[in-house]
Design an enzyme around this catalytic site. Sequence first.
Site, PDB file in Angstrom:
ATOM      1  N   CYS A   1       0.868  -1.183   0.000  1.00 12.05           N
ATOM      2  CA  CYS A   1       0.000   0.000   0.000  1.00 12.05           C
ATOM      3  C   CYS A   1       0.904   1.232   0.000  1.00 12.05           C
ATOM      4  O   CYS A   1       2.072   1.137  -0.390  1.00 12.05           O
ATOM      5  CB  CYS A   1      -0.969  -0.021   1.187  1.00 12.05           C
ATOM      6  SG  CYS A   1      -0.165  -0.043   2.809  1.00 12.05           S
TER       7      CYS A   1
ATOM      8  N   ASN B   1       2.357   1.393   4.338  1.00  9.72           N
ATOM      9  CA  ASN B   1       2.686   0.115   4.986  1.00  9.72           C
ATOM     10  C   ASN B   1       2.390   0.127   6.490  1.00  9.72           C
ATOM     11  O   ASN B   1       3.083  -0.528   7.273  1.00  9.72           O
ATOM     12  CB  ASN B   1       4.153  -0.280   4.720  1.00  9.72           C
ATOM     13  CG  ASN B   1       4.496  -1.724   5.096  1.00  9.72           C
ATOM     14  OD1 ASN B   1       5.617  -2.022   5.459  1.00  9.72           O
ATOM     15  ND2 ASN B   1       3.541  -2.621   5.012  1.00  9.72           N
TER      16      ASN B   1
ATOM     17  N   CYS C   1      -1.345   0.607   7.408  1.00 11.01           N
ATOM     18  CA  CYS C   1      -2.782   0.298   7.561  1.00 11.01           C
ATOM     19  C   CYS C   1      -3.188  -0.945   6.759  1.00 11.01           C
ATOM     20  O   CYS C   1      -3.477  -1.998   7.333  1.00 11.01           O
ATOM     21  CB  CYS C   1      -3.639   1.485   7.119  1.00 11.01           C
ATOM     22  SG  CYS C   1      -3.352   2.993   8.061  1.00 11.01           S
ATOM     23  N   ARG C   2      -3.225  -0.817   5.408  1.00 14.33           N
ATOM     24  CA  ARG C   2      -3.803  -1.878   4.581  1.00 14.33           C
ATOM     25  C   ARG C   2      -2.885  -3.071   4.356  1.00 14.33           C
ATOM     26  O   ARG C   2      -3.299  -4.228   4.542  1.00 14.33           O
ATOM     27  CB  ARG C   2      -4.231  -1.306   3.215  1.00 14.33           C
ATOM     28  CG  ARG C   2      -5.371  -0.330   3.312  1.00 14.33           C
ATOM     29  CD  ARG C   2      -5.519   0.467   2.031  1.00 14.33           C
ATOM     30  NE  ARG C   2      -4.409   1.388   1.832  1.00 14.33           N
ATOM     31  CZ  ARG C   2      -4.210   2.132   0.750  1.00 14.33           C
ATOM     32  NH1 ARG C   2      -5.032   2.015  -0.270  1.00 14.33           N
ATOM     33  NH2 ARG C   2      -3.188   2.963   0.685  1.00 14.33           N
ATOM     34  N   SER C   3      -1.648  -2.820   3.916  1.00 14.98           N
ATOM     35  CA  SER C   3      -0.809  -3.982   3.557  1.00 14.98           C
ATOM     36  C   SER C   3      -0.382  -4.833   4.757  1.00 14.98           C
ATOM     37  O   SER C   3      -0.304  -6.063   4.610  1.00 14.98           O
ATOM     38  CB  SER C   3       0.392  -3.570   2.691  1.00 14.98           C
ATOM     39  OG  SER C   3       1.204  -2.622   3.332  1.00 14.98           O
TER      40      SER C   3
ATOM     41  N   ASP D   1      -7.860   3.687   1.167  1.00 10.06           N
ATOM     42  CA  ASP D   1      -6.980   4.085   2.263  1.00 10.06           C
ATOM     43  C   ASP D   1      -7.829   4.583   3.453  1.00 10.06           C
ATOM     44  O   ASP D   1      -8.542   5.576   3.322  1.00 10.06           O
ATOM     45  CB  ASP D   1      -6.092   5.210   1.716  1.00 10.06           C
ATOM     46  CG  ASP D   1      -5.190   5.796   2.758  1.00 10.06           C
ATOM     47  OD1 ASP D   1      -5.225   5.330   3.906  1.00 10.06           O
ATOM     48  OD2 ASP D   1      -4.451   6.725   2.405  1.00 10.06           O
TER      49      ASP D   1
HETATM   50  P1  4NP Z   1      -1.724   2.725   4.149  1.00 10.58           P
HETATM   51  O1  4NP Z   1      -2.374   4.064   4.751  1.00 10.58           O
HETATM   52  O2  4NP Z   1      -1.179   3.109   2.778  1.00 10.58           O
HETATM   53  O3  4NP Z   1      -2.855   1.783   4.051  1.00 10.58           O
HETATM   54  O4  4NP Z   1      -0.641   2.307   5.122  1.00 10.58           O
HETATM   55  C1  4NP Z   1      -1.678   5.267   4.879  1.00 10.58           C
HETATM   56  C2  4NP Z   1      -0.868   5.473   5.962  1.00 10.58           C
HETATM   57  C3  4NP Z   1      -0.208   6.684   6.108  1.00 10.58           C
HETATM   58  C4  4NP Z   1      -0.382   7.689   5.168  1.00 10.58           C
HETATM   59  C5  4NP Z   1      -1.184   7.471   4.078  1.00 10.58           C
HETATM   60  C6  4NP Z   1      -1.836   6.260   3.924  1.00 10.58           C
HETATM   61  N1  4NP Z   1       0.273   8.934   5.348  1.00 10.58           N
HETATM   62  O5  4NP Z   1       0.020   9.843   4.536  1.00 10.58           O
HETATM   63  O6  4NP Z   1       1.071   9.096   6.277  1.00 10.58           O
END
Ligand code: 4NP
Length: 163
Positions: A10, A13, A15-17, A126
């Site tokens: 994602c 790294n 939340c989703r992955s 996200d």
């Molecule tokens: P992820 O979510 O891609 O599912 O881990 C996010 C986590 C952090 C951020 C964006 C998306 N950020 O902008 O810090």
Amino acid sequence: MKKVKILTVCLGNICRSPAAQGILQSTAESCKGLALEVDSAGTAAYHIGHSPDSRSIQVLSEVGVDISGQHARQISLEDFECFDWILAMDAENLSNLQKIQPECSKAKVVLFGQYCPDVTFGEVQDPYYGEQDGFIKMRDKLQVIAESFIHHLMSSEQDLHRS
Ligand code: 4NP
């Protein structure tokens, strides 16, 4: 038994992955004849070394999956050599991965949700800037997608043994 090596990806790294990694690992444990090695990474470097987001840890613990020991990292070019599958959570992640995939890489770089029969499941949104219920939706969607993906892997393995 040969291990199928899978990298979930994602943006951050956190939340989703990591959630997808934990769900794939736990779903595969109940599938006889399937050995997976699963890791996760982000396309961005914002959270290198961080634990998964506490909201992801929480919603996954509610279904008996512990992702608290994971640490974020950024995808590297070596990943395209090491992994059989690189599973993107959304179209932007997929596009960014396709831009950096080396020509010699044999990894299958795809949208994780594409093996789900319900086409509206294509992308995992996200949840980072939203509320807790977004994390529950993310988890539930990832569980359905993981089942479909593992079903796809098992049927491809059977086809290989038949041919
Ligand atoms: P992820 O979510 O891609 O599912 O881990 C996010 C986590 C952090 C951020 C964006 C998306 N950020 O902008 O810090």
